[in-house]
Write a protein that holds these residues in place. Sequence first.
Motif, PDB file in Angstrom:
ATOM      1  N   UNK A   1      -5.162  -9.158   4.963  1.00  0.00           N
ATOM      2  CA  UNK A   1      -5.495  -9.335   3.546  1.00  0.00           C
ATOM      3  C   UNK A   1      -4.298  -8.991   2.654  1.00  0.00           C
ATOM      4  N   UNK A   2      -4.051  -9.874   1.730  1.00  0.00           N
ATOM      5  CA  UNK A   2      -2.933  -9.627   0.822  1.00  0.00           C
ATOM      6  C   UNK A   2      -3.298  -8.545  -0.194  1.00  0.00           C
ATOM      7  N   UNK A   3      -2.360  -7.637  -0.416  1.00  0.00           N
ATOM      8  CA  UNK A   3      -2.586  -6.606  -1.415  1.00  0.00           C
ATOM      9  C   UNK A   3      -1.807  -6.957  -2.676  1.00  0.00           C
ATOM     10  N   UNK A   4      -2.433  -6.712  -3.803  1.00  0.00           N
ATOM     11  CA  UNK A   4      -1.846  -7.131  -5.074  1.00  0.00           C
ATOM     12  C   UNK A   4      -1.209  -5.953  -5.802  1.00  0.00           C
ATOM     13  N   UNK A   5      -1.911  -4.850  -5.816  1.00  0.00           N
ATOM     14  CA  UNK A   5      -1.506  -3.706  -6.639  1.00  0.00           C
ATOM     15  C   UNK A   5      -0.648  -2.717  -5.841  1.00  0.00           C
ATOM     16  N   UNK A   6      -1.009  -2.527  -4.588  1.00  0.00           N
ATOM     17  CA  UNK A   6      -0.245  -1.618  -3.727  1.00  0.00           C
ATOM     18  C   UNK A   6       0.170  -2.355  -2.453  1.00  0.00           C
ATOM     19  N   UNK A   7       1.127  -3.300  -2.569  1.00  0.00           N
ATOM     20  CA  UNK A   7       1.543  -4.070  -1.384  1.00  0.00           C
ATOM     21  C   UNK A   7       2.168  -3.145  -0.336  1.00  0.00           C
ATOM     22  N   UNK A   8       2.027  -3.570   0.937  1.00  0.00           N
ATOM     23  CA  UNK A   8       2.603  -2.762   2.019  1.00  0.00           C
ATOM     24  C   UNK A   8       4.089  -3.005   2.154  1.00  0.00           C
ATOM     25  N   UNK A   9       4.840  -2.676   1.139  1.00  0.00           N
ATOM     26  CA  UNK A   9       6.299  -2.820   1.206  1.00  0.00           C
ATOM     27  C   UNK A   9       6.901  -1.425   1.088  1.00  0.00           C
ATOM     28  N   UNK A  10       7.628  -0.988   2.123  1.00  0.00           N
ATOM     29  CA  UNK A  10       8.186   0.367   2.059  1.00  0.00           C
ATOM     30  C   UNK A  10       9.155   0.517   0.883  1.00  0.00           C
ATOM     31  N   UNK A  11       9.109   1.670   0.253  1.00  0.00           N
ATOM     32  CA  UNK A  11      10.025   2.002  -0.847  1.00  0.00           C
ATOM     33  C   UNK A  11       9.976   1.050  -2.036  1.00  0.00           C
ATOM     34  N   UNK A  12       8.819   0.445  -2.245  1.00  0.00           N
ATOM     35  CA  UNK A  12       8.673  -0.457  -3.385  1.00  0.00           C
ATOM     36  C   UNK A  12       8.857   0.282  -4.710  1.00  0.00           C
ATOM     37  N   UNK A 246     -16.582  11.899   4.071  1.00  0.00           N
ATOM     38  CA  UNK A 246     -16.156  10.820   4.970  1.00  0.00           C
ATOM     39  C   UNK A 246     -14.961  11.314   5.781  1.00  0.00           C
ATOM     40  N   UNK A 247     -14.743  10.644   6.912  1.00  0.00           N
ATOM     41  CA  UNK A 247     -13.672  11.094   7.805  1.00  0.00           C
ATOM     42  C   UNK A 247     -12.270  10.785   7.297  1.00  0.00           C
ATOM     43  N   UNK A 248     -12.149   9.629   6.610  1.00  0.00           N
ATOM     44  CA  UNK A 248     -10.827   9.269   6.109  1.00  0.00           C
ATOM     45  C   UNK A 248     -10.865   8.977   4.615  1.00  0.00           C
ATOM     46  N   UNK A 249     -10.988  10.035   3.822  1.00  0.00           N
ATOM     47  CA  UNK A 249     -10.980   9.800   2.381  1.00  0.00           C
ATOM     48  C   UNK A 249      -9.615   9.281   1.953  1.00  0.00           C
ATOM     49  N   UNK A 250      -9.558   8.634   0.801  1.00  0.00           N
ATOM     50  CA  UNK A 250      -8.272   8.141   0.298  1.00  0.00           C
ATOM     51  C   UNK A 250      -8.457   6.946  -0.605  1.00  0.00           C
ATOM     52  N   UNK A 251      -7.319   6.335  -0.967  1.00  0.00           N
ATOM     53  CA  UNK A 251      -7.343   5.154  -1.826  1.00  0.00           C
ATOM     54  C   UNK A 251      -7.120   3.924  -0.959  1.00  0.00           C
ATOM     55  N   UNK A 252      -7.998   2.938  -1.071  1.00  0.00           N
ATOM     56  CA  UNK A 252      -7.883   1.713  -0.289  1.00  0.00           C
ATOM     57  C   UNK A 252      -7.963   0.503  -1.209  1.00  0.00           C
ATOM     58  N   UNK A 253      -6.997  -0.399  -1.065  1.00  0.00           N
ATOM     59  CA  UNK A 253      -7.060  -1.635  -1.851  1.00  0.00           C
ATOM     60  C   UNK A 253      -7.749  -2.713  -1.026  1.00  0.00           C
ATOM     61  N   UNK A 254      -8.864  -3.208  -1.542  1.00  0.00           N
ATOM     62  CA  UNK A 254      -9.673  -4.185  -0.806  1.00  0.00           C
ATOM     63  C   UNK A 254     -10.198  -5.236  -1.771  1.00  0.00           C
ATOM     64  N   UNK A 255     -10.552  -6.410  -1.253  1.00  0.00           N
ATOM     65  CA  UNK A 255     -11.111  -7.425  -2.142  1.00  0.00           C
ATOM     66  C   UNK A 255     -12.391  -6.902  -2.779  1.00  0.00           C
ATOM     67  N   UNK A 256     -12.625  -7.230  -4.037  1.00  0.00           N
ATOM     68  CA  UNK A 256     -13.882  -6.857  -4.669  1.00  0.00           C
ATOM     69  C   UNK A 256     -15.018  -7.484  -3.871  1.00  0.00           C
ATOM     70  N   UNK A 257     -16.175  -6.900  -3.978  1.00  0.00           N
ATOM     71  CA  UNK A 257     -17.327  -7.476  -3.295  1.00  0.00           C
ATOM     72  C   UNK A 257     -17.467  -7.056  -1.839  1.00  0.00           C
ATOM     73  N   UNK A 258     -16.590  -6.181  -1.375  1.00  0.00           N
ATOM     74  CA  UNK A 258     -16.741  -5.666  -0.004  1.00  0.00           C
ATOM     75  C   UNK A 258     -18.049  -4.870   0.062  1.00  0.00           C
ATOM     76  N   UNK A 259     -18.693  -4.894   1.230  1.00  0.00           N
ATOM     77  CA  UNK A 259     -19.930  -4.124   1.380  1.00  0.00           C
ATOM     78  C   UNK A 259     -19.635  -2.632   1.275  1.00  0.00           C
TER      79      UNK A 259
END
Lengths: 440, 157
Positions: A1-12, A246-259
Amino acid sequence: MEKIVLPDIPNLNQIEVYLASGGFEPAKKAFAKTPDEIIDEVKKSGLRGRGGAAFSAGLKWSFMPKTTDKPKYLAINGDESEPGSFKDRQIFEDNPFQLIEGAIITCYAIGAKTAYLYIRGEYHKWVKIMEKAVAEAYDRGFLGGKMKETFGTEFSCELYVHKGAGAYICGEESSLMNSIEGLRGYPRIKPPFPAQRGLWGNPTTINNVETITNVPAIIKNGWEWFSSIGAPKHPGTILFGISGHVNKPGVYELPSGILLTELIYDVAGGVTGNKKIKCVIPGGSSMPPLRGDQLEGVRMDAESLKEAGSAIGTGGVMVMDEDTNLLKVLLRIAHFYHHESCGQCTPCREGTGWMEKTLHRIDEGHGTSQDLDLLINVANNIEGNTICALGDAAAWPVKFMIARFRDEFEKYVRKDISIPVLNKVHSMRSTAVPLADLRK
Amino acid sequence: MEFKFTEDNLARIEAARKKYPTALAAVMDTVYIAQEQNGYISNEVMEELANVLGIDKVNVLSVVTFYTMYHTKPMGKYHIQVCTNVSCMLRGAYELWDGVKEKLGLDHMKVSPDSRFSLEEVECMGACGYAPMIAVNEDYYENLNKEKVFEILDSLK
Ligand SMILES: Cc1cc2nc3c(=O)[nH]c(=O)nc-3n(C[C@H](O)[C@H](O)[C@H](O)COP(=O)(O)O)c2cc1C
Ligand code: SF4
Ligand code: FES
């Protein structure tokens, strides 16, 4: 999945890397269009505010007057004080230049020459990060007078960081403007709306940090692309901040509408100790709590959550397992809103105090079943009767938590006593000395 | 006691002043600078601050008494802030809070006799996913338990 706000690019977060990944190209593209075309593009993209109310960003921008002699302003809301919300700080940390570029494009679209980025005072570290990033953007000519050369355009704008100093209410947009002006963070009566009379009486647009950070990607890839991601009526990705049991709390960027269940069980690794879920607050502590048995099929976008009886808010998901004492949770929430009420409106000032007192009494073992009805009653009397939405934010958790977990709350109250309720409590915001007193 | 801003700080105030169309809007930045220099905001500080910005003292007082991060009394060298809001509470924040209170022998907004520590129970700090957390002055410490907090406190000299 493409990320818009927090892309997986090191040292962005380093300007060289940002530039190498196509940074500030969207701004160039934007300057080749008219401001109206940009507003139209953002409108069609379906981008909705990520600060709580999920209002159409493009539509909000279109409220800014086109013909006016007054200076126009953009205020970017990074107050991030809603309990359960911790996502904007990730943008400051990982993708500050996309936020800056979003600010530049937004300023151009609405005709603002000045933008203020309001960051809560506790985020000292992130204030420094953003100040440094802004200084670099100035050095490179992406902000200020040098923009004319850099971008070959007549347009230029300034961006300043404004540091808050500890007050949840300053996240409310009119309070935020008062705070920028150097006043106490008291919300203003609306109308007039900020697009008419905002900062220093001039037309102003207020948007959340995440909202603004989406803008360069929309300009780069077009509205069709953006609108095809996630839930059609609330498209794009959302930064979900998940916390609690939860076991892995944190910030996750995901498409809206995820269950919601997918978010909890797959993304965040499930509930700690494999316990059952008693309660989830899906959008920050102001939003109506959901029962553990209400979660099946609920999707994380504005429309679906509304249907499920809650709201998307800031996307801050708080998970509580089956052993959680909801009375203690609700008391803590009630204490928060009482502490943060600015005290301007009687229903909010008195009502939040009353709710806290009553919950406290129940917690001490002196509550009655009538107290539960009374709490709902007080909440109903606050809701809709105040200057700003903090009143509603205080009322909803109380009202919905008790209604949805009535069986549990009945266990906390005593059946054998019935006494009148204490009233007359004043705001506990201990620092809030009335201005009239100060003048004496 | 008389209070005067240092030359460096006067320059910083001047820079803050340039961000806004009015001098009043620079008041929050200026209060921070004053607090950094003086430790807290006394009457004299407020007077000098109003002078430097050319604003009414009542405006300074109004802001200083509204925002919780401005202190009108001296705080400890290490100002310990423990978040007890919901996400932290769910992960043991009250254990931390009680533990820290006991270890330091302090309560909310109290300062130790040697001025080394002060303690504050704070609202959500935006670290909910890394709960429980404390802040020492401006620095966040996250994913804590009581042992880790005690280690942090012990390391503060
Ligand atoms: C009490 C209260 C606190 C708020 N806190 C924040 C906040 O911290 N950050 C934020 O972006 N919006 C917050 N909001 C919502 C703002 O008023 C405003 O709707 C939002 O910043 C608009 O941006 P958006 O349209 O991009 O979401 C708050 C609202 C209320 C009533
Ligand atoms: S609703 Fe509460 S916080 Fe909002 S203006 Fe009224 S008293 Fe202040
Ligand atoms: S609840 Fe403690 S940081 Fe948010």
